[in-house]
Write an enzyme that holds these catalytic residues in place. Structure first.
Site, PDB file in Angstrom:
ATOM      1  N   TYR A  80      74.280  56.627 -23.391  1.00 30.45           N
ATOM      2  CA  TYR A  80      74.879  56.387 -24.723  1.00 30.45           C
ATOM      3  C   TYR A  80      76.401  55.951 -24.072  1.00 30.45           C
ATOM      4  O   TYR A  80      76.798  54.777 -24.669  1.00 30.45           O
ATOM      5  CB  TYR A  80      74.994  57.312 -25.545  1.00 30.45           C
ATOM      6  CG  TYR A  80      75.418  56.927 -26.797  1.00 30.45           C
ATOM      7  CD1 TYR A  80      74.901  56.471 -27.719  1.00 30.45           C
ATOM      8  CD2 TYR A  80      76.984  57.297 -27.188  1.00 30.45           C
ATOM      9  CE1 TYR A  80      75.394  55.968 -29.384  1.00 30.45           C
ATOM     10  CE2 TYR A  80      77.445  56.789 -28.212  1.00 30.45           C
ATOM     11  CZ  TYR A  80      76.732  56.072 -29.451  1.00 30.45           C
ATOM     12  OH  TYR A  80      77.346  55.932 -30.614  1.00 30.45           O
ATOM     13  N   PHE A 132      82.034  25.638 -35.376  1.00 28.52           N
ATOM     14  CA  PHE A 132      80.550  26.010 -34.947  1.00 28.52           C
ATOM     15  C   PHE A 132      80.210  26.655 -36.555  1.00 28.52           C
ATOM     16  O   PHE A 132      81.048  27.431 -37.089  1.00 28.52           O
ATOM     17  CB  PHE A 132      80.325  26.709 -33.773  1.00 28.52           C
ATOM     18  CG  PHE A 132      79.135  27.219 -33.541  1.00 28.52           C
ATOM     19  CD1 PHE A 132      78.058  26.319 -33.305  1.00 28.52           C
ATOM     20  CD2 PHE A 132      78.644  28.277 -33.762  1.00 28.52           C
ATOM     21  CE1 PHE A 132      76.658  26.529 -33.089  1.00 28.52           C
ATOM     22  CE2 PHE A 132      77.277  29.043 -33.528  1.00 28.52           C
ATOM     23  CZ  PHE A 132      76.127  27.886 -33.155  1.00 28.52           C
ATOM     24  N   THR A 133      79.041  26.638 -36.627  1.00 30.34           N
ATOM     25  CA  THR A 133      78.486  27.383 -38.010  1.00 30.34           C
ATOM     26  C   THR A 133      79.041  28.702 -38.555  1.00 30.34           C
ATOM     27  O   THR A 133      79.878  28.953 -39.362  1.00 30.34           O
ATOM     28  CB  THR A 133      76.998  27.390 -38.197  1.00 30.34           C
ATOM     29  OG1 THR A 133      76.424  27.822 -36.956  1.00 30.34           O
ATOM     30  CG2 THR A 133      76.652  25.821 -38.433  1.00 30.34           C
ATOM     31  N   ASP A 223      85.474  29.862 -26.506  1.00 29.23           N
ATOM     32  CA  ASP A 223      84.023  30.337 -26.930  1.00 29.23           C
ATOM     33  C   ASP A 223      83.269  29.778 -25.650  1.00 29.23           C
ATOM     34  O   ASP A 223      83.068  28.527 -25.514  1.00 29.23           O
ATOM     35  CB  ASP A 223      83.740  29.634 -28.185  1.00 29.23           C
ATOM     36  CG  ASP A 223      82.157  29.906 -28.574  1.00 29.23           C
ATOM     37  OD1 ASP A 223      81.624  30.197 -27.597  1.00 29.23           O
ATOM     38  OD2 ASP A 223      82.087  29.562 -29.607  1.00 29.23           O
ATOM     39  N   LYS A 266      73.078  32.743 -24.367  1.00 26.37           N
ATOM     40  CA  LYS A 266      73.231  31.448 -23.800  1.00 26.37           C
ATOM     41  C   LYS A 266      73.969  31.697 -22.564  1.00 26.37           C
ATOM     42  O   LYS A 266      73.162  31.346 -21.496  1.00 26.37           O
ATOM     43  CB  LYS A 266      74.224  30.469 -24.620  1.00 26.37           C
ATOM     44  CG  LYS A 266      73.332  30.212 -26.046  1.00 26.37           C
ATOM     45  CD  LYS A 266      74.270  30.040 -26.921  1.00 26.37           C
ATOM     46  CE  LYS A 266      73.695  29.646 -28.155  1.00 26.37           C
ATOM     47  NZ  LYS A 266      74.576  29.575 -29.326  1.00 26.37           N
ATOM     48  N   ARG A 389      70.625  19.415 -37.556  1.00 28.39           N
ATOM     49  CA  ARG A 389      71.890  19.600 -37.315  1.00 28.39           C
ATOM     50  C   ARG A 389      72.674  18.662 -38.230  1.00 28.39           C
ATOM     51  O   ARG A 389      73.267  17.707 -37.428  1.00 28.39           O
ATOM     52  CB  ARG A 389      72.469  19.992 -35.995  1.00 28.39           C
ATOM     53  CG  ARG A 389      72.070  21.064 -35.135  1.00 28.39           C
ATOM     54  CD  ARG A 389      72.982  22.296 -35.324  1.00 28.39           C
ATOM     55  NE  ARG A 389      72.439  23.393 -36.584  1.00 28.39           N
ATOM     56  CZ  ARG A 389      72.836  24.380 -36.672  1.00 28.39           C
ATOM     57  NH1 ARG A 389      73.634  25.103 -35.464  1.00 28.39           N
ATOM     58  NH2 ARG A 389      72.497  25.309 -37.545  1.00 28.39           N
ATOM     59  N   PHE A 455      70.823  26.646 -44.202  1.00 29.51           N
ATOM     60  CA  PHE A 455      69.872  26.168 -43.453  1.00 29.51           C
ATOM     61  C   PHE A 455      69.026  27.233 -42.850  1.00 29.51           C
ATOM     62  O   PHE A 455      67.695  26.816 -42.494  1.00 29.51           O
ATOM     63  CB  PHE A 455      70.725  25.650 -42.299  1.00 29.51           C
ATOM     64  CG  PHE A 455      71.356  26.312 -41.573  1.00 29.51           C
ATOM     65  CD1 PHE A 455      72.636  26.557 -41.837  1.00 29.51           C
ATOM     66  CD2 PHE A 455      71.099  26.888 -40.254  1.00 29.51           C
ATOM     67  CE1 PHE A 455      73.566  27.361 -40.978  1.00 29.51           C
ATOM     68  CE2 PHE A 455      72.122  27.888 -39.513  1.00 29.51           C
ATOM     69  CZ  PHE A 455      73.208  27.809 -39.842  1.00 29.51           C
TER      70      PHE A 455
END
Ligand SMILES: *Cc1c(COP(=O)(O)O)cnc(C)c1O
Length: 482
Positions: A80, A132-133, A223, A266, A389, A455
């Site tokens: 932990y 970006f969303t 990002d 990613k 998109r 969406f």
């Protein structure tokens, strides 16, 4: 991965890896696909994975792990607090980016949540190459607004600009002069700009943006979720990077940046995410939020096995052979579709192949969601699951009117190291058939429309009986239902 030349003269992208483990796929017939689509409210997010042949919805968390990653996962130190595995990851971050502080979080949007909470006050303006969303949603929840400083040709499919993700530097200077640096806590630089088709930005542009930010005391936040593909493009498209190793390019990027965050779903072929910081002061501010919202500082809501795979995955990201499979397969798919006349985003970017739904379905009004309709038609014709998109991915204006997207794209994501060339050929063949029969495809309308991120869970229906007509034509042309 290398491009190997064949006797025919053709250059074929070759996977520089072999499959050690496989998962069986199923391809259900078109009648079943139509039932599935109806049950899912014509929303790709609501389809069950069993109903899908090739899942091209997203690259998020879908990249294929290597044998070394799986081996590393087994040797993770499950604790932990104070896990050795965490410190190995923090060391890898230091080695690759030269950042001293690392905070693990459960995924990319968790970084955005915490960044917005620490930096964004009501009235602040966050500049970025493109939104970006989830990023925009978190900034707006904290009372800030987003300004996009993309190039005039960034959304123009006839432009061959190799770096459509670049900032327009004049717009950046003008914005700072207009709103003032005190209202701009940071500029967000998105590598491999997701929503304009995974288009990269150049090292030169990052250096220039960082210089302007330093002059005004504005932080630079990278990002890095799609950095992997962007590194590949810097190496093959930017003269100054040609003779640099991927490791050297990565460091040259990181040296310009104050805060790096990423989705490890990613970057790093794993799961989770993380925030990399340079200053102990900032680290202290973020620390409290991580323990409150994510988990203890040495796991951040991610399993230890994922932390271990991330460390190995980041190492593999520095290997040109390992990171070129994605962009080269995408380029192959874009070229093959382009040869058939299908409108695609060019030049090919990272993360996936993007279709221009507005050009594909020019007879469907934008108010009937061209990208959503095309995505549904692709699933119907092929069992391939793409992602819309376009306007469905936008939020309505405050007065309830539709906010039309700048572009209506259908993304066919190419998770890294996943698909084979024959699978890509199959997808190309079905999309080509759809293009030949495009006039049969009609629009969509909302049946159930959530207020936030509609969406993900909204439900739609065709505006006419076009899906029946498409199924009928399919059966005639293919002679059966597969
Ligand atoms: C996917 C993505 C995110 C969000 O990451 P998740 O792990 O899916 O939450 C943020 N920024 C960019 C550029 C992305 O592509």
């Amino acid at each position: 991965m290398k491009k190997i030349k064949f006797f025919s003269g053709q250059r074929i992208p070759m996977e520089m890896h072999r499959a050690k483990v496989v998962q069986k796929l199923t391809l259900v017939d078109i009648d079943t696909r139509k039932q599935n689509l109806e049950a899912a409210g014509y929303n790709q997010f609501l389809l069950k994975n069993d109903a899908i042949f090739l899942d091209m919805l997203t690259d998020s968390g879908m990249n294929v792990m290597s044998d070394k990653q799986l081996a590393a996962a087994m040797t993770g130190d499950d604790a932990y607090a104070g896990s050795r595995t965490f410190f190995e990851l923090a060391d890898k971050i230091k080695e690759i980016f030269d950042f001293d502080f690392f905070l693990p979080v459960h995924q990319g949007r968790a970084c955005e949540h915490l960044l917005a909470r620490v930096f964004v006050k009501p009235g602040d303006v966050i500049a970025m190459n493109y939104h970006f969303t989830t990023t925009r949603a978190h900034i707006m929840l904290c009372g800030g607004s987003v300004v996009e400083l993309n190039l005039p040709d960034s959304l123009d499919n006839s432009s061959a600009n190799p770096f459509k993700g670049n900032f327009d530097l004049d717009k950046l200077n003008a914005l700072i002069a207009e709103v003032g640096p005190q209202k701009m806590p940071f500029v967000r630089i998105e590598a491999g700009t997701n929503l304009i088709g995974g288009q990269p930005l150049s090292l030169e542009n990052i250096v220039a943006v960082a210089k302007i930010c330093r002059q005004h005391g504005i932080l630079t936040v990278l990002d890095a979720s799609l950095l992997q593909d962007n590194l590949y493009f810097m190496k093959v498209r930017e003269a100054a990077c040609k003779d640099m190793s991927i490791r050297e390019i990565t460091r040259a990027v990181a040296d310009q940046i104050d805060v790096i965050y990423f989705s490890a779903r990613k970057l790093g072929f794993a799961k989770g995410g993380g925030i990399c910081l340079r200053s102990a002061e900032l680290y202290d501010q973020f620390k409290e939020l991580v323990t409150l919202h994510e988990g203890f500082l040495t796991y951040g809501g991610i399993s230890i096995t994922e932390l271990a795979s991330m460390t190995q995955g980041l190492e593999e990201t520095m290997d040109f052979d390992m990171i070129s499979q994605g962009p080269q397969f995408i380029a192959y798919m874009v070229d093959e579709l382009d040869k058939c006349g299908v409108p695609v985003v060019k030049p090919a970017g990272g993360l996936g192949c993007h279709l221009d739904a507005r050009a594909f379905l020019s007879h469907v009004p934008q108010a009937e969601y061209q990208a959503g309709a095309l995505a549904a038609a692709i699933y119907l014709a092929s069992g391939v699951r793409p992602m819309e998109r376009g306007t469905i991915s936008e939020a309505r204006n405050e007065d309830g009117s539709e906010h039309f997207a700048d572009v209506e794209l259908v993304r066919l994501a190419m998770p890294r190291r996943l698909f084979t060339r024959s699978q890509i050929d199959y997808a190309v063949d079905r999309i080509h058939w759809l293009y030949e029969n495009r006039t049969l495809i009609g629009g969509l309308r909302f049946v159930k429309e959530p207020k936030v991120l509609r969406f993900f869970s909204g439900e739609l229906a065709p505006t006419s009986d076009w899906s029946d007509r498409l199924v009928a034509r399919f059966k005639v042309d293919f002679g059966d239902s597969l």
